[in-house]
Design a protein around this motif. Structure first.
Motif, short mmCIF file in Angstrom:
data_model
loop_
_atom_site.label_atom_id
_atom_site.label_comp_id
_atom_site.label_asym_id
_atom_site.label_seq_id
_atom_site.Cartn_x
_atom_site.Cartn_y
_atom_site.Cartn_z
N ALA A 144 30.68 52.07 19.21
CA ALA A 144 30.19 51.25 18.30
C ALA A 144 31.26 51.27 16.94
CB ALA A 144 28.74 51.83 18.01
N LEU A 145 31.75 52.53 16.70
CA LEU A 145 32.59 52.64 15.62
C LEU A 145 33.82 51.70 15.55
CD1 LEU A 145 32.14 53.98 12.89
CD2 LEU A 145 33.77 56.04 13.72
N LEU A 146 34.32 51.76 16.92
CA LEU A 146 35.47 51.06 16.96
C LEU A 146 35.33 49.43 16.58
CD1 LEU A 146 37.07 52.51 20.09
CD2 LEU A 146 38.32 52.12 17.98
N LEU A 147 34.20 48.97 17.57
CA LEU A 147 33.72 47.42 17.24
C LEU A 147 33.42 47.21 15.52
CD1 LEU A 147 32.00 46.46 20.10
CD2 LEU A 147 34.16 45.37 19.14
N TYR A 148 32.92 48.17 15.12
CA TYR A 148 32.19 48.30 13.76
C TYR A 148 33.43 47.84 12.68
CZ TYR A 148 29.97 49.58 9.26
OH TYR A 148 29.55 49.43 7.94
N TYR A 149 34.47 48.60 12.88
CA TYR A 149 35.42 48.36 11.93
C TYR A 149 36.58 46.84 12.53
CZ TYR A 149 34.93 52.51 9.65
OH TYR A 149 34.20 53.58 9.11
N ARG A 150 36.32 46.55 13.71
CA ARG A 150 37.13 45.42 14.31
C ARG A 150 36.30 44.06 14.01
NH1 ARG A 150 39.61 47.15 20.10
NH2 ARG A 150 41.03 48.75 19.48
N GLU A 151 35.08 44.13 13.72
CA GLU A 151 33.97 42.91 13.60
C GLU A 151 33.65 42.78 12.28
OE1 GLU A 151 33.49 40.59 16.02
OE2 GLU A 151 34.72 41.49 17.45
N LEU A 161 27.23 42.64 20.65
CA LEU A 161 28.28 42.71 21.66
C LEU A 161 28.14 43.89 22.67
CD1 LEU A 161 31.09 42.21 19.09
CD2 LEU A 161 30.57 40.64 20.96
N LEU A 162 27.46 44.95 22.11
CA LEU A 162 27.14 46.21 23.01
C LEU A 162 25.75 46.02 23.74
CD1 LEU A 162 28.71 49.16 21.01
CD2 LEU A 162 29.60 47.71 22.81
N GLY A 163 25.05 44.97 23.54
CA GLY A 163 23.66 45.01 23.91
C GLY A 163 22.81 46.12 23.51
N LEU A 164 22.79 46.26 22.35
CA LEU A 164 22.03 47.48 21.56
C LEU A 164 21.27 46.75 20.39
CD1 LEU A 164 24.68 50.31 21.43
CD2 LEU A 164 22.99 50.10 23.09
N ARG A 193 41.50 48.87 13.21
CA ARG A 193 41.69 47.51 12.90
C ARG A 193 43.06 47.11 13.44
NH1 ARG A 193 38.84 48.78 7.93
NH2 ARG A 193 40.67 49.71 7.05
N SER A 194 44.00 48.18 13.26
CA SER A 194 45.45 47.93 13.51
C SER A 194 45.72 47.74 15.07
CB SER A 194 46.46 48.77 12.96
OG SER A 194 46.08 50.23 13.75
N SER A 195 44.77 48.58 15.81
CA SER A 195 44.84 48.49 17.47
C SER A 195 44.01 47.54 18.15
CB SER A 195 44.35 49.90 17.73
OG SER A 195 43.09 50.01 17.58
N ALA A 196 43.47 46.71 17.10
CA ALA A 196 42.63 45.59 17.76
C ALA A 196 43.79 44.72 18.51
CB ALA A 196 41.62 44.68 16.74
N PRO A 197 43.51 43.98 19.55
CA PRO A 197 44.16 42.97 20.21
C PRO A 197 44.36 41.76 19.40
CG PRO A 197 41.79 42.84 21.26
CD PRO A 197 41.88 43.84 20.20
N SER A 198 45.53 41.12 19.46
CA SER A 198 45.80 40.11 18.54
C SER A 198 45.64 38.86 19.47
CB SER A 198 47.44 40.29 18.21
OG SER A 198 48.27 40.06 19.34
N ALA A 199 45.84 37.65 18.97
CA ALA A 199 46.01 36.39 19.73
C ALA A 199 47.05 36.46 21.11
CB ALA A 199 46.11 35.10 19.01
N ALA A 200 47.86 37.05 20.83
CA ALA A 200 49.00 37.19 22.15
C ALA A 200 48.18 37.96 23.51
CB ALA A 200 50.06 38.23 21.62
N PHE A 201 47.17 38.78 23.08
CA PHE A 201 46.66 39.47 24.19
C PHE A 201 45.72 38.40 25.26
CE2 PHE A 201 42.55 40.85 26.17
CZ PHE A 201 43.04 42.19 27.08
#
Length: 378
Positions: A144-151, A161-164, A193-201
């Motif tokens: 949840a925390l990883l997605l919170y900052y990425r989203e 996204l997590l079905g909660l 944020r910095s470890s989120a996958p880019s468009a290259a992924f």
């Protein structure tokens, strides 16, 4: 992308993906890559491993798409595939995160990138943050925390996204905030944020789809080589298509990363100069994609296509490694003098997008796509 938009995109694209449409599945990958990598990272605490697992999850889902009867079940199904693969990874003994003094040393080492080679600093920072920070979070709060900052810090987005439920996500976020020191939480938000996958992924996943097809397509006898006789198929699956896809992926990544470059502008004149470079770079990218495609269809020769690809890579690398530093280096020097602490974060973001690390990754994607295409037709 909003909750409704992601849900609508999956429902719209999934039928075409089941029929073997790689582009449709690629759009699904882009919409859900943050979720899948976050699920894997929360379990493995290892950024490179999480991206490998995420790619494997997407490819596994692609191969077994016909088993999915309800489009609304796609995300839960994909999350479960990812969790199973991540736990298999741990049981295989491949995950060895840093801890204790080693983690602290790695954090200090990464905090001064000028004191060591850049790649060593990046690796040390990733290992240390993933091992040290994620381990301090309550286990149920990590995804949840990883997605919170990425989203974009939207609990409703994370809930979908997590079905909660939104309340459950807020509770998990609250538990995490209560159990982690404020300075570590700030460091974690930057890491997320910095470890989120880019468009290259997504480009890499889509390129890998060329060597496999959904089971339904295989059952109908639609093998990749059987359709390669058509002109378009040979382009899409061959060298020209692979290189064009890689360059287009870099173009998309550059567009989304343009703010990283514009952050260095101090006035309208500097902003205008940076915008002109961005537009020139994108225009050149599109022109080189057009040249590669034209070369493929006009000459029908792998040699001519390779020459066009080589020229394209040389021109793109010249723009990013020679022309751009002449423009940006003085701005970076000023930024380092005026805001040393913030400048380091901005420099890291620049290096991963427009700098040498970003250029290296783009070249690897293009060349890797060519290798995949070569192996496919060999």
């Amino acid at each position: 992308m909003s909750n409704e938009a992601i849900d609508l995109l999956i429902k719209r694209e999934l039928p075409a993906a089941v029929r073997g449409d790689r582009d449709a599945y690629g759009r699904i990958v882009i919409a859900s890559q943050n979720t899948v990598t976050a699920v894997a990272l929360a379990i493995t605490r290892d950024v490179p491993a999480s991206e490998d697992i995420a790619q494997e999850a997407f490819l596994s889902a692609w191969h077994h798409l016909p088993r999915l009867k309800n489009p609304s079940s796609f995300l839960p199904w994909l999350r479960q595939i990812t969790r199973n693969l991540a736990h298999d990874h741990l049981r295989g003994g491949r995950n060895r995160p840093l801890g204790g003094e080693a983690a602290e040393l790695a954090i200090q080492y990464a905090a001064d990138p000028e004191g060591c080679p850049m790649q060593q600093a990046l690796d040390a920072e990733r290992d240390a943050v993933a091992a040290d920070l994620i381990s301090e979070l309550p286990e149920e709060s990590r995804e949840a925390l990883l997605l919170y900052y990425r989203e974009g810090q939207s609990s409703k987005q994370v809930a979908m996204l997590l079905g909660l439920s939104d309340a459950a996500v807020r509770k998990r976020l609250s538990r995490a905030r209560q159990s982690v020191r404020e300075d570590l939480l700030a460091r974690f938000s930057e890491f997320a944020r910095s470890s989120a996958p880019s468009a290259a992924f997504a480009v890499g996943v889509t390129a890998a789809l060329g060597i496999t097809k959904p089971a339904a397509a295989a059952g109908l006898g639609i093998a990749t080589k059987s359709i390669a006789g058509s002109l378009f198929a040979r382009f899409a699956l061959g060298f020209a298509g692979a290189a064009s896809g890689g360059l287009l992926g870099g173009l998309v990544a550059a567009w989304f990363a343009r703010s990283t470059l514009l952050d260095y502008a101090g006035d309208d004149a500097e902003r205008g100069a940076l915008n002109r470079f961005i537009h020139r770079y994108m225009g050149l990218s599109l022109a080189m994609i057009a040249v590669i495609i034209a070369t493929h269809f006009v000459f029908r020769s792998e040699v001519h296509t390779f020459v066009a690809i080589a020229i394209a890579l040389l021109l793109m690398n010249w723009q990013l490694l020679v022309m751009l530093p002449r423009l940006v280096d003085p701005l970076m020097a000023r930024d380092a003098r005026s805001d040393p602490a913030g400048a380091r974060q901005r420099l890291l973001a620049y290096r991963l997008t427009w700098g040498r690390s970003g250029v290296l990754m783009s070249n690897i994607i293009v060349i890797g796509s060519l290798v995949i295409a070569h192996l496919h037709f060999a």
